[in-house]
Scaffold this active site. Sequence first.
Site, PDB file in Angstrom:
ATOM      1  N   CYS A  74      -7.217 -19.026  31.719  1.00  0.00           N
ATOM      2  CA  CYS A  74      -6.774 -17.582  31.705  1.00  0.00           C
ATOM      3  C   CYS A  74      -5.079 -17.697  31.950  1.00  0.00           C
ATOM      4  O   CYS A  74      -4.095 -16.874  31.430  1.00  0.00           O
ATOM      5  CB  CYS A  74      -7.111 -16.735  32.888  1.00  0.00           C
ATOM      6  N   GLU A  81      -8.332 -10.971  39.357  1.00  0.00           N
ATOM      7  CA  GLU A  81      -7.729 -12.117  38.621  1.00  0.00           C
ATOM      8  C   GLU A  81      -8.070 -12.154  37.326  1.00  0.00           C
ATOM      9  O   GLU A  81      -9.237 -12.507  36.800  1.00  0.00           O
ATOM     10  CB  GLU A  81      -8.298 -13.636  39.448  1.00  0.00           C
TER      11      GLU A  81
END
Length: 679
Positions: free
Chosen positions: A257, A223
């Site tokens: 993010c 991720e």
Amino acid sequence: MASIATELKYTPVDSIPAIASGVRNAFNSHKTKPIDFRLTQLRRLYWGIKDNEAAIVQACKQDLGKGVFETYLSEIDWCTNDIVFVTQHLGKWMKDEKAPDIPLANKLLSPRIRKDPLGAILIIGTYNFPINLSLTPLVGAIAAGCTAVLKPSESAPSVAKVLQHIIETSIDASCYTVVQGAIPETTALLEEKWDKIFYTGSANVAKIIAKKAAETLTPMTLELGGRNPAIVTKNANVRLAAKRLLWGKIMNAGQVCISQNYIMVDREVLDPFIAEMKLVMKQFYPDGAKESDDFGRIVHGKQWSRLKQMLESTKGRIVMGGDMDESQRYMGPTVIIVDSPSDPLVAEETFGPLIPILPVEDLDTAIRIAGEVHRTPLGLYPFGNKQETDRMMRETQSGGVSVNDALFHGSLPTLPFGGVGDSGHGAYRGRSSFDCFSHRRSVTSTPGWMEGLLDVRYPPYEGKLAKFKKMSELKPNFDRDGKVKFSPVSYVLSLGTGSKTGGLIGYAVILLAAFGVRQYLDSSASKPQSYMFAQMREALGIPKSTDILDHMHSLPQPAQDEAQTAIRAIESAAMIEQEAQPGLDELISYLEGRGVRMGLWILHIARAWDLEDGADSLIMVGDSMDDMVAGYKAGAATVLLSSKDNEGLEEHEYTGVSIGRLDELMGMLEEGFEEREGR
């Protein structure tokens, strides 16, 4: 209750091999596989989080300056809700699945899919959402029946201590443990053999982990992040775009993010977009972001200095913000107009509250730049009309998309979340977290009595090829040019579904419906007006012991008006039913002009209608009101409206019957039989 350590102590490197061996042995003991064990661990983890809420809030404030609301929103409640959701559905997820698309002959082998745990898992957390991004994958690993070692981020040391305390005091220590440390400890962990590595963080570190995992062919879920674009066209709602995109960059002080890395705005709406951003900023922080308890801080000095250097290196022009304070690790939301995709604020991931805006001439330019800056970012944020946002999704790639919003797809805890290409691979959250740490194991069971049927597979093979081809070969429905062959016979036999199964189901529905209607119509040669009122009584939910007119007087005036109109409509139907061809044009106009719910009342009137001989075996299925009227004009015994396309019928408050549900269709027919027999 054990107290939380006041100081973060790194795990001795030489103890890590024994820790890894311990969780591998625990998995091999099979103790984590029963559902009762998994549920018990998840429930205990839930209470471990709840019992330490105050410590989590304090730790997030110390490490990230995170406010109480954001801590509950993105850390505490996220994890506890995830646990509750998983425990409610785990039994269903663990069940064997029937294998799809299995030919009839192979169904004798009972093909199915088991969900087996992968084994011992290494979870490497990150600092920006240190509770969420550590415990959410751990919840998935526990649910799947795995054991796990969690390595929290050393950049959020206060949270790392709380995480260790929660895990050590809540769940089975032989199966789930924490390793604290930085690069040496992480390197030692990567030297061990794992059944899967789950990493959240930067692409640079991911490359190091991937190289190490490749040595032992260890699967990974990565991720990562990306230079995520937001695109605002001239047709977008500029006020909403400014508000939502600003929120996407102030949450967690921009250390998210999936927040947009830069915004491309059509020049035609650039000035109003910036003006709206300034207005929204004032609404969010009337006294300034620095004075607000709701605005966070950069995680540590190194990251703060990196952002400051990026701001100093840009050739862009600051139009909002720009204030900073190194002593507090504070950097205010800052909007910068840049003139090139090669500007550092666009070309590199900022991971902070910097908001570069790149003006563009049109959507073509924006889509081209998005692909050049980063072909496979973690997120895409298109703002515009539906045609424009559909085109942006069609002509770009990304891990996820939030249409007309910022990062919202990543905030739904049951929606799969993950990247694509170099923004990551694999997904988790909700059911996907269970799948992430499970192996879908295909299983067949071959009974002994099938041996005669399997003889073709055993040598010698002489004379068996033709038999094998007859049993297994699939005939293409396309020619050498790739064009699909059209067979009228196949089309009719399959009822246009393209499969034998679909055709069989379709014919079964038609035959059952035709039989039911035939029986219904044959049960009497006439349907007096009293029967029509019985239909109306049923539609309005009026008890049989209650007089219709008395009931109407107790209704609100709009309902009384509709009921009166319906009665007159049924009376009109009773009068014109004696004609050879019912005069539906007048009835349709009459009903439409009075706002009667067409789909409901015409259906009930039709069921009360006498029809000409010879038409009582005909069924017509339509998708629109025009189809329905045409069917009655053609003399159809019954007309059913399909619910697959309600467009254009909203003004009639459409109520129809779905032909795709056999139980609904038969229920309607049976209802007619009961009414008929009860007269």
